[in-house]
Motif scaffolding. Structure first.
Motif, PDB file in Angstrom:
ATOM      1  N   ASN A  19      99.678   1.009  74.898  1.00  0.00           N
ATOM      2  CA  ASN A  19     100.026   0.321  76.152  1.00  0.00           C
ATOM      3  C   ASN A  19      99.660   1.152  77.371  1.00  0.00           C
ATOM      4  O   ASN A  19      99.127   0.628  78.357  1.00  0.00           O
ATOM      5  CB  ASN A  19     101.514  -0.017  76.176  1.00  0.00           C
ATOM      6  CG  ASN A  19     101.808  -1.351  75.555  1.00  0.00           C
ATOM      7  OD1 ASN A  19     101.092  -2.312  75.781  1.00  0.00           O
ATOM      8  ND2 ASN A  19     102.844  -1.408  74.759  1.00  0.00           N
ATOM      9  N   ARG A  22      95.953   1.121  77.859  1.00  0.00           N
ATOM     10  CA  ARG A  22      95.529  -0.175  78.408  1.00  0.00           C
ATOM     11  C   ARG A  22      95.763  -0.213  79.908  1.00  0.00           C
ATOM     12  O   ARG A  22      94.902  -0.624  80.685  1.00  0.00           O
ATOM     13  CB  ARG A  22      96.277  -1.318  77.731  1.00  0.00           C
ATOM     14  CG  ARG A  22      95.861  -2.690  78.241  1.00  0.00           C
ATOM     15  CD  ARG A  22      96.537  -3.806  77.477  1.00  0.00           C
ATOM     16  NE  ARG A  22      97.982  -3.689  77.461  1.00  0.00           N
ATOM     17  CZ  ARG A  22      98.786  -4.281  78.347  1.00  0.00           C
ATOM     18  NH1 ARG A  22      98.292  -5.023  79.312  1.00  0.00           N
ATOM     19  NH2 ARG A  22     100.087  -4.135  78.254  1.00  0.00           N
ATOM     20  N   LEU A  27      90.344   0.808  77.548  1.00  0.00           N
ATOM     21  CA  LEU A  27      90.571  -0.283  76.610  1.00  0.00           C
ATOM     22  C   LEU A  27      90.128   0.024  75.187  1.00  0.00           C
ATOM     23  O   LEU A  27      90.801  -0.380  74.235  1.00  0.00           O
ATOM     24  CB  LEU A  27      89.909  -1.557  77.120  1.00  0.00           C
ATOM     25  CG  LEU A  27      90.455  -2.087  78.451  1.00  0.00           C
ATOM     26  CD1 LEU A  27      89.706  -3.333  78.875  1.00  0.00           C
ATOM     27  CD2 LEU A  27      91.946  -2.350  78.356  1.00  0.00           C
ATOM     28  N   ALA A  30      92.715   2.197  73.779  1.00  0.00           N
ATOM     29  CA  ALA A  30      93.931   1.406  73.607  1.00  0.00           C
ATOM     30  C   ALA A  30      93.845   0.552  72.351  1.00  0.00           C
ATOM     31  O   ALA A  30      94.811   0.454  71.591  1.00  0.00           O
ATOM     32  CB  ALA A  30      94.168   0.522  74.833  1.00  0.00           C
ATOM     33  N   THR A  50     100.823  -5.992  71.369  1.00  0.00           N
ATOM     34  CA  THR A  50     100.014  -5.052  72.149  1.00  0.00           C
ATOM     35  C   THR A  50      98.546  -5.204  71.794  1.00  0.00           C
ATOM     36  O   THR A  50      97.677  -5.259  72.671  1.00  0.00           O
ATOM     37  CB  THR A  50     100.477  -3.606  71.898  1.00  0.00           C
ATOM     38  OG1 THR A  50     101.833  -3.483  72.343  1.00  0.00           O
ATOM     39  CG2 THR A  50      99.601  -2.594  72.610  1.00  0.00           C
ATOM     40  N   VAL A  54      95.343  -6.147  74.296  1.00  0.00           N
ATOM     41  CA  VAL A  54      94.149  -5.308  74.463  1.00  0.00           C
ATOM     42  C   VAL A  54      92.899  -6.091  74.076  1.00  0.00           C
ATOM     43  O   VAL A  54      91.875  -6.037  74.772  1.00  0.00           O
ATOM     44  CB  VAL A  54      94.262  -4.005  73.642  1.00  0.00           C
ATOM     45  CG1 VAL A  54      92.981  -3.202  73.726  1.00  0.00           C
ATOM     46  CG2 VAL A  54      95.440  -3.167  74.125  1.00  0.00           C
ATOM     47  N   ALA A  57      92.060  -8.361  76.846  1.00  0.00           N
ATOM     48  CA  ALA A  57      91.462  -7.630  77.973  1.00  0.00           C
ATOM     49  C   ALA A  57      90.011  -7.259  77.707  1.00  0.00           C
ATOM     50  O   ALA A  57      89.203  -7.165  78.639  1.00  0.00           O
ATOM     51  CB  ALA A  57      92.282  -6.375  78.268  1.00  0.00           C
TER      52      ALA A  57
END
Length: 75
Positions: A19, A22, A27, A30, A50, A54, A57
């Protein structure tokens, strides 16, 4: 990182690190952390959540949906 140094397979610590990475915009790191958390504790819904965030994202939408579904199935 110090908690992970003492217990590298501690899923909540791996998840928290993912987290933070991120939020820092790291990324790829993460995602690696989130995958590690779900590998260590495949029934840990928060880690799957989580991981979904990610993956989203990163634009990996199909993976994000699968991870979110996994999280929801565990709750």
């Amino acid at each position: 990182d110090s908690a992970l140094g003492l217990a590298p397979d501690l899923a909540p610590a791996l998840n928290n690190r993912a987290n933070l990475l991120r939020l820092a915009g790291e990324l790829d790191a993460a995602l690696a952390g989130a995958i590690a958390a779900t590998d260590v504790a495949p029934r840990y819904a928060l880690a799957w959540n989580t991981r979904a965030g990610v993956e989203h994202a990163l634009g990996r939408y199909a993976d994000a949906v699968a991870s979110a579904d996994r999280a929801l199935g565990l709750q």
